[in-house]
Design a protein around this motif. Structure first.
Motif, PDB file in Angstrom:
ATOM      1  N   GLY A  92      20.255 -20.753 -15.458  1.00 22.93           N
ATOM      2  CA  GLY A  92      19.886 -20.562 -16.856  1.00 22.93           C
ATOM      3  C   GLY A  92      19.038 -19.332 -17.114  1.00 22.93           C
ATOM      4  N   GLY A  93      19.182 -18.326 -16.283  1.00 23.46           N
ATOM      5  CA  GLY A  93      18.430 -17.092 -16.497  1.00 23.46           C
ATOM      6  C   GLY A  93      17.015 -17.091 -15.952  1.00 23.46           C
ATOM      7  N   THR A  94      16.616 -18.161 -15.270  1.00 23.67           N
ATOM      8  CA  THR A  94      15.271 -18.199 -14.693  1.00 23.67           C
ATOM      9  C   THR A  94      15.142 -17.117 -13.622  1.00 23.67           C
ATOM     10  N   PRO A  95      14.150 -16.235 -13.754  1.00 24.09           N
ATOM     11  CA  PRO A  95      13.982 -15.196 -12.732  1.00 24.09           C
ATOM     12  C   PRO A  95      13.495 -15.783 -11.406  1.00 24.09           C
ATOM     13  N   VAL A  96      13.954 -15.181 -10.321  1.00 26.53           N
ATOM     14  CA  VAL A  96      13.559 -15.591  -8.971  1.00 26.53           C
ATOM     15  C   VAL A  96      12.908 -14.388  -8.300  1.00 26.53           C
ATOM     16  N   GLU A  97      11.702 -14.594  -7.809  1.00 26.67           N
ATOM     17  CA  GLU A  97      10.936 -13.560  -7.117  1.00 26.67           C
ATOM     18  C   GLU A  97      10.775 -14.012  -5.664  1.00 26.67           C
ATOM     19  N   VAL A  98      10.983 -13.125  -4.704  1.00 24.66           N
ATOM     20  CA  VAL A  98      10.852 -13.476  -3.286  1.00 24.66           C
ATOM     21  C   VAL A  98       9.609 -12.798  -2.722  1.00 24.66           C
ATOM     22  N   TRP A  99       8.749 -13.596  -2.098  1.00 24.61           N
ATOM     23  CA  TRP A  99       7.571 -13.073  -1.420  1.00 24.61           C
ATOM     24  C   TRP A  99       7.824 -13.123   0.075  1.00 24.61           C
ATOM     25  N   GLU A 100       7.926 -11.977   0.691  1.00 23.61           N
ATOM     26  CA  GLU A 100       8.044 -11.901   2.151  1.00 23.61           C
ATOM     27  C   GLU A 100       6.650 -12.088   2.724  1.00 23.61           C
ATOM     28  N   THR A 101       6.281 -13.317   2.971  1.00 22.45           N
ATOM     29  CA  THR A 101       4.934 -13.633   3.421  1.00 22.45           C
ATOM     30  C   THR A 101       4.735 -13.245   4.875  1.00 22.45           C
ATOM     31  N   ASP A 102       3.501 -12.927   5.193  1.00 23.54           N
ATOM     32  CA  ASP A 102       3.134 -12.586   6.557  1.00 23.54           C
ATOM     33  C   ASP A 102       3.420 -13.787   7.460  1.00 23.54           C
ATOM     34  N   GLU A 103       3.993 -13.537   8.638  1.00 19.29           N
ATOM     35  CA  GLU A 103       4.219 -14.610   9.614  1.00 19.29           C
ATOM     36  C   GLU A 103       3.583 -14.193  10.929  1.00 19.29           C
ATOM     37  N   PRO A 104       2.303 -14.557  11.108  1.00 20.95           N
ATOM     38  CA  PRO A 104       1.566 -14.156  12.306  1.00 20.95           C
ATOM     39  C   PRO A 104       2.159 -14.657  13.617  1.00 20.95           C
ATOM     40  N   SER A 105       2.928 -15.741  13.588  1.00 20.41           N
ATOM     41  CA  SER A 105       3.490 -16.271  14.838  1.00 20.41           C
ATOM     42  C   SER A 105       4.426 -15.257  15.492  1.00 20.41           C
ATOM     43  N   THR A 106       5.002 -14.338  14.702  1.00 20.60           N
ATOM     44  CA  THR A 106       5.860 -13.301  15.292  1.00 20.60           C
ATOM     45  C   THR A 106       5.051 -12.320  16.131  1.00 20.60           C
ATOM     46  N   ARG A 107       3.726 -12.351  15.943  1.00 26.48           N
ATOM     47  CA  ARG A 107       2.820 -11.500  16.727  1.00 26.48           C
ATOM     48  C   ARG A 107       2.035 -12.318  17.754  1.00 26.48           C
ATOM     49  N   GLY A 108       2.441 -13.572  17.950  1.00 28.26           N
ATOM     50  CA  GLY A 108       1.783 -14.427  18.941  1.00 28.26           C
ATOM     51  C   GLY A 108       0.527 -15.106  18.444  1.00 28.26           C
ATOM     52  N   ILE A 109       0.281 -15.071  17.142  1.00 19.08           N
ATOM     53  CA  ILE A 109      -0.911 -15.707  16.575  1.00 19.08           C
ATOM     54  C   ILE A 109      -0.521 -17.101  16.093  1.00 19.08           C
ATOM     55  N   GLU A 110      -1.211 -18.108  16.590  1.00 23.07           N
ATOM     56  CA  GLU A 110      -0.884 -19.497  16.283  1.00 23.07           C
ATOM     57  C   GLU A 110      -2.117 -20.257  15.796  1.00 23.07           C
ATOM     58  N   GLY A 111      -1.916 -21.518  15.457  1.00 29.18           N
ATOM     59  CA  GLY A 111      -3.006 -22.432  15.126  1.00 29.18           C
ATOM     60  C   GLY A 111      -3.755 -22.057  13.861  1.00 29.18           C
ATOM     61  N   ALA A 112      -5.060 -22.334  13.880  1.00 29.66           N
ATOM     62  CA  ALA A 112      -5.896 -22.121  12.700  1.00 29.66           C
ATOM     63  C   ALA A 112      -5.934 -20.662  12.279  1.00 29.66           C
ATOM     64  N   GLU A 113      -5.923 -19.751  13.235  1.00 30.63           N
ATOM     65  CA  GLU A 113      -5.935 -18.325  12.904  1.00 30.63           C
ATOM     66  C   GLU A 113      -4.646 -17.947  12.164  1.00 30.63           C
ATOM     67  N   ARG A 114      -3.510 -18.451  12.621  1.00 33.52           N
ATOM     68  CA  ARG A 114      -2.233 -18.196  11.937  1.00 33.52           C
ATOM     69  C   ARG A 114      -2.299 -18.691  10.500  1.00 33.52           C
TER      70      ARG A 114
END
Length: 137
Positions: A92-114
């Motif tokens: 129905g014409g609703t605009p869609v915006e995509v946010w490429e969010t940061d994904e720290p796990s691709t850099r080996g950062i996990e858990g609470a820091e991620r």
């Protein structure tokens, strides 16, 4: 002026889209109607996402994943897709915006820091969106 309605979407609706919705509610309050959903909704919220928001005073622990529907997309004034995995077709014409969010796990950062890095990335985008929605047309 009507209250804008924003729908945040990710795949499982257990983490990033729930975080964005919770942060938008905290930033915009009743000035923005907020919902979230998943393209393949899971069954529970991500505990690390819940804790990460709790750390900044936002409680999403009472939420639960919900499946995205065409009706939800059509009812929104804006759909925000978090990440590249979820796909949402405009309805129905609703605009869609995509946010490429940061994904720290691709850099080996996990858990609470991620989760802190993900949360902070989403929070900055939510604050920008809230300002855009509040700006006069």
């Amino acid at each position: 002026m009507t209250t804008p309605r924003v729908l945040f979407v990710c795949v499982k609706n257990g983490g990033k889209s729930q975080m964005a919705a919770g942060l938008m509610r905290a930033v915009a309050g009743p000035a923005v109607e907020v919902d979230s959903a998943g393209t393949r909704a899971g069954t529970a919220l991500n505990a690390e996402s819940v804790q990460s928001l709790r750390d900044v005073g936002v409680d999403i622990s009472g939420g639960h994943p919900q499946q995205l529907t065409d009706e939800m997309v059509a009812a929104a004034d804006l759909v925000v897709v978090l990440g590249s995995e979820a796909r949402v077709e405009p309805v129905g014409g609703t605009p869609v915006e995509v946010w490429e969010t940061d994904e720290p796990s691709t850099r080996g950062i996990e858990g609470a820091e991620r989760m802190r890095l993900v949360r902070d990335d989403i929070a900055a985008r939510v604050e920008d969106l809230a300002r855009r929605l509040a700006a006069p047309a």
